[in-house]
Design an enzyme around this catalytic site. Structure first.
Site, PDB file in Angstrom:
ATOM      1  CG  ASP A 132      -1.861   1.147   1.310  1.00 28.29           C
ATOM      2  OD1 ASP A 132      -1.811   2.017   0.419  1.00 28.29           O
ATOM      3  OD2 ASP A 132      -2.660   1.198   2.265  1.00 28.29           O
TER       4      ASP A 132
ATOM      5  CG  ASP B 273      -3.663   3.669  -3.262  1.00 30.15           C
ATOM      6  OD1 ASP B 273      -4.534   2.847  -3.601  1.00 30.15           O
ATOM      7  OD2 ASP B 273      -3.816   4.464  -2.311  1.00 30.15           O
ATOM      8  CD  GLU B 274      -4.929  -0.205  -0.565  1.00 25.56           C
ATOM      9  OE1 GLU B 274      -5.090  -1.351  -0.089  1.00 25.56           O
ATOM     10  OE2 GLU B 274      -5.661   0.761  -0.287  1.00 25.56           O
TER      11      GLU B 274
END
Length: 415
Positions: free
Chosen positions: A10, A106-107
């Site tokens: 993350d 974003d993860e």
């Protein structure tokens, strides 16, 4: 069969972290990304840790963020930039495994089970990825390491920023079961309220609850959450394939003047379709659905969408579908004030496509080549260096530079 090794990576305060890289003059100051800073409307998409410590939260209106942190700096989102960083992060991940499952922009989950003999333990791989993201991209990540996806996700949330947390068979009851049940993936606000009414406060409480009781209150989802709490998650990490890390890319504008004819609409839709298609090509995506939004000067609005026979990132195909949707849906009771186009159901542009017996492959290839030529000319000489003939039929409307408008991608799972 060896136990799985799953990572969840993350990127910390992702949008804000990328902006801080590009704005060194804001070092040490509270910063938030979101909305329209000039008009002071919209919401906070993300904030850096300095702003968060002062009470700024994701989803907060900009004026509220200003109240809790008067010195905050707002910057508008630059989704193209964030997509580029997301893609670079996935390129790093791909050096350790081809089993990569994006969770938003974003993860991502990574199954590194097959890499242990070559790359080392899950913790070793996590440390190496963390180091590379920091020194190659300039942002930090928090990484969770476990034998399943749910616990790996809990690990990346457990300590931030720039941290690595391992939940294994020997420590998970001591560490995970003490956490609030709301920390568990898929336990939303309403589910959390219902669990609390049953006296279930922690993940451990949930794990030790009679599964039949959960089934009677929540149905199948109750059993699923009970299994997750106990670490019984066998869900595989999807092998990196043709799904895009974002769900859609769209653009909309309040028009330079009210639109009164089909030609007016065509000109604006062409400008919007050009900007959306250009970004699809730039990031290697195609869309399987085209959606339009129309708002008249009486502030009535509607949205319509149509699924395509084949994925596309060609301007002509997107604007043709958009304009037909408009013609089928609008009866010109009022002039139009605002238009939007969204390309949805994105896939990667190298997805295999069955040839259409009724299509014209040669024509599509020519149109795509033309689009990419226009992209390159505009990149080198500016947006207005080349225009389509239709744009010259109205000087006011054709002056719109849709390329400078914010393009909004929606995450694959969060949207």
């Amino acid at each position: 069969m060896s136990e799985r090794v799953i990572l969840h990576s993350d990127m910390n305060c992702f949008y804000a972290s990328v902006e801080m890289l590009h704005h060194p003059e804001f070092a040490g100051q509270p910063l938030a990304v979101g909305g329209d800073p000039e008009a002071r409307h919209g919401i906070v998409l993300t904030a850096n840790y300095i702003a968060k410590r002062k009470g700024v939260k994701t989803g907060m209106a900009l004026w509220q963020a200003k109240q809790v942190c008067p010195e905050i700096i707002f910057v508008p989102p630059r989704m193209d930039l964030y997509l580029r960083f997301s893609k670079m992060a996935r390129e790093i991940y791909s050096e350790y495994t081809d089993k990569i499952e994006p969770y938003g922009i974003d993860e991502a989950w990574l199954d590194v089970t097959d890499s242990k003999n070559l790359k080392g333990s899950g913790m070793t791989i996590a440390r190496e990825i963390s180091h590379r993201i920091k020194y190659e991209l300039g942002v930090t990540v928090s990484i969770g390491v476990s034998w399943n996806k749910i616990y790996a996700k809990l690990g990346s949330d457990y300590k931030k920023p720039d941290a690595i947390t391992e939940f294994n068979r020997s420590n998970y009851k001591d560490r995970i079961w003490r956490l609030p049940v709301s920390d568990l993936l898929y336990v939303g606000r309403q589910t959390n309220k219902k669990l609390k009414k049953l006296g279930i406060q922690t993940i451990g409480d949930l794990a030790e609850t009679d599964e039949n009781l959960l089934d009677s209150y929540f149905g199948k989802m109750g059993i699923v959450l009970w299994a997750f709490a106990n670490g019984w998650d066998e869900d595989p990490v999807c092998k990196e394939g043709y799904e895009a890390p974002v769900k859609s890319i769209g653009n909309s504008t309040t028009t330079p003047r009210d639109l009164e004819t089909d030609l007016d609409v065509w000109i604006i839709q062409m400008a919007l379709a050009e900007s959306v298609a250009a970004r699809l090509r730039k990031h290697g995506f195609k869309c399987k659905t085209v959606e339009i939004t129309v708002r008249d000067n009486g502030l009535s609005s509607f949205t319509r969408q149509r699924h395509l026979r084949h994925p596309t990132n060609i301007t002509d195909e997107i604007v043709t579908e958009a304009f037909q949707l408009f013609k089928d849906s609008y009866k010109w009771e009022h002039p139009i004030r605002s238009l939007g186009i969204r390309a949805a159901d994105l896939v990667l542009d190298d997805i295999p496509v069955q040839l259409d017996l009724f299509g014209n492959q040669e024509k599509q290839e020519k149109l795509e080549k033309l689009d990419r030529t226009v992209d390159e000319i505009r990149r080198r000489f500016g947006y207005f260096s080349i225009q389509r003939a239709a744009m010259y039929q109205d000087k006011v409307l054709s002056h719109l530079d849709a390329g400078t408008h914010t393009v909004h991608p929606h995450s694959y799972f969060h949207g």
